[in-house]
Design an enzyme around this catalytic site. Structure first.
Site, mmCIF file in Angstrom:
data_model
loop_
_atom_site.group_PDB
_atom_site.id
_atom_site.type_symbol
_atom_site.label_atom_id
_atom_site.label_comp_id
_atom_site.label_asym_id
_atom_site.label_seq_id
_atom_site.Cartn_x
_atom_site.Cartn_y
_atom_site.Cartn_z
ATOM 1 N N ASP A 1 -6.607 0.037 0.774
ATOM 2 C CA ASP A 1 -6.435 -0.178 2.245
ATOM 3 C C ASP A 1 -7.856 -0.668 2.620
ATOM 4 O O ASP A 1 -8.775 -1.132 1.829
ATOM 5 C CB ASP A 1 -6.093 1.280 2.940
ATOM 6 C CG ASP A 1 -6.958 2.362 2.441
ATOM 7 O OD1 ASP A 1 -8.103 2.111 1.969
ATOM 8 O OD2 ASP A 1 -6.600 3.482 2.953
ATOM 9 N N LYS B 1 0.769 -1.219 -0.183
ATOM 10 C CA LYS B 1 0.099 -0.068 0.034
ATOM 11 C C LYS B 1 0.852 1.435 0.064
ATOM 12 O O LYS B 1 0.641 2.268 -0.633
ATOM 13 C CB LYS B 1 -0.970 0.041 1.259
ATOM 14 C CG LYS B 1 -1.926 1.230 1.332
ATOM 15 C CD LYS B 1 -2.443 1.392 2.880
ATOM 16 C CE LYS B 1 -2.702 2.952 2.822
ATOM 17 N NZ LYS B 1 -2.950 3.138 4.187
#
Length: 388
Positions: A261, A242
């Site tokens: 996320d 991420k």
């Protein structure tokens, strides 16, 4: 992380950026700015780090602030066309996007984006902002003051590669992120050639002043340069998939990077039929599959489109999704616009929209507390009106 170093006082946002204090405010027709430059930028010593006294010099003749604003705010892309393109291929985007016009992916410096997103791990925007403020005030060059408030620019990697930094950052409340920041700075300074991080940039989105070049063919997993940048970032301390995608998207200009996320995973489950079978949980394979799905829908700016839906999914903006839109005529006041760009606000698809472009002006704000001499020259873009 774009907001993490900006301070708002009344209607004005200010930040130390590229060796100047840049202040911005906006009304219905203009974005106003002022830049105050430091005469000399000096990296601070070890604690106590900050000391008052930096001198603000006069505005340099080769002032590039307006070019910096266009570059940093990423004003050239035509948001109307992008929103139309994404809406034509995605009914969910078409439904939600009109209430979130003007979402932009900024062109941050790669190093600032990397540091900011390492700090973002298991964190909230308030604490991230506090960490970035501490990092800059303790290690970054002092650019100047607005009133009595000091403004520091980002510290360079070599400053954070000092062996004392990790323990100092722990004392400042960075926790386990202190180790990540120190070790990442060491890796960049001593494990790579100069300019390594910027060399991972998308050549279609170069650093300011460099020429645009082709970035290659788009593939389901993104262009080859994006995949290389993502993999190399993963070798840095504190950088997972991420964070790597956030840096690729917001610091390196790879628009196809899709950071996944909790919010994005919920969007994928609720609106794009993920969450069953082999994609019942957010594994590495599912993370990649979500990114590939969004890239197949939205193309090489998939990360930008995903950010619009991410914004729409935030609780603070949820009331907009229940608001009724007048489908007869909608007037949208566009945000700041580059001199060669077209209208920026997203259209309500299938409606008649009147779009007024915004001009950029330099204003003299000495009465608002800026120290030093600044130019009172006003730069005003010609006002155009476009009807669709």
């Amino acid at each position: 992380m774009s907001r993490s170093r900006w301070r708002k006082v009344e209607d004005t946002w200010s930040c130390a950026l590229h060796g100047r204090i840049l202040s911005l405010r906006q009304d219905a027709t203009h974005l106003y700015y002022q830049a105050s430059f430091s005469e000399q930028l000096v990296e601070p010593l070890t604690p106590p780090f900050s000391a008052p006294g930096s001198k603000i010099d006069s505005l340099p003749e080769d002032d590039d602030t307006e070019a910096l604003i266009h570059h940093y705010l990423n004003l050239r892309p035509d948001l109307t066309k992008l929103y139309e393109q994404w809406s034509n291929v995605d009914a969910n985007f078409k439904k939600k996007a009109p209430r979130f016009a003007g979402v932009r992916i900024l062109r941050q410096d790669a190093w600032e984006a990397l540091v900011g997103f390492i700090c973002s791990s298991n964190n909230n925007i308030i604490r991230i902002s506090q960490m970035m403020e501490k990092l800059c005030s303790h290690y970054g060059p002092l650019v100047g003051y607005i009133g009595v408030t000091p403004y520091h620019d980002m510290p360079s990697p070599i400053i954070l590669a000092d062996p004392k930094v990790e323990s100092q950052l722990r004392q400042l409340g960075f926790g386990y992120r202190a180790k990540y920041l120190y070790q990442t700075a060491v890796q960049i300074c001593h494990g790579h050639d100069d300019g390594w991080l910027d060399n991972l940039r998308n050549p279609e989105s170069p650093i300011m002043g460099q020429k645009v070049a082709a970035a290659g063919e788009m593939q389901p997993g993104g262009r080859a340069g994006y995949r290389v940048a993502h993999e190399q970032l993963l070798a840095l301390q504190g950088v997972g998939p991420k964070v790597a995608d956030c840096v690729c998207l917001m610091g390196l200009g790879w628009g196809e990077a899709v950071p996944v996320d909790t919010h994005v995973w919920q969007i994928a489950q609720r609106d794009y039929k993920f969450g069953k079978g082999k994609h019942s949980s957010l594994t590495k394979a599912t993370y990649d599959a979500v990114g590939d799905r969004f890239r197949s829908l939205w193309g090489k700016e998939a990360g930008w489109a995903h950010s619009v839906l991410f914004t729409a999914d935030l609780r603070v903006f949820s009331e907009r999704l229940s608001a009724k839109i007048d489908v007869d005529t909608v007037k949208v006041e566009a945000e700041s616009l580059g001199p060669d760009a077209a209208a920026t606000s997203a259209p309500v698809i299938g409606t008649k929209i009147e779009i007024t472009e915004t001009k950029i002006k330099r204003e003299f704000l000495e009465e608002e507390g800026h120290d030093g001499s600044v130019s009172s020259k006003t730069v005003s873009r010609g006002k155009r009106r476009k009807k669709m």
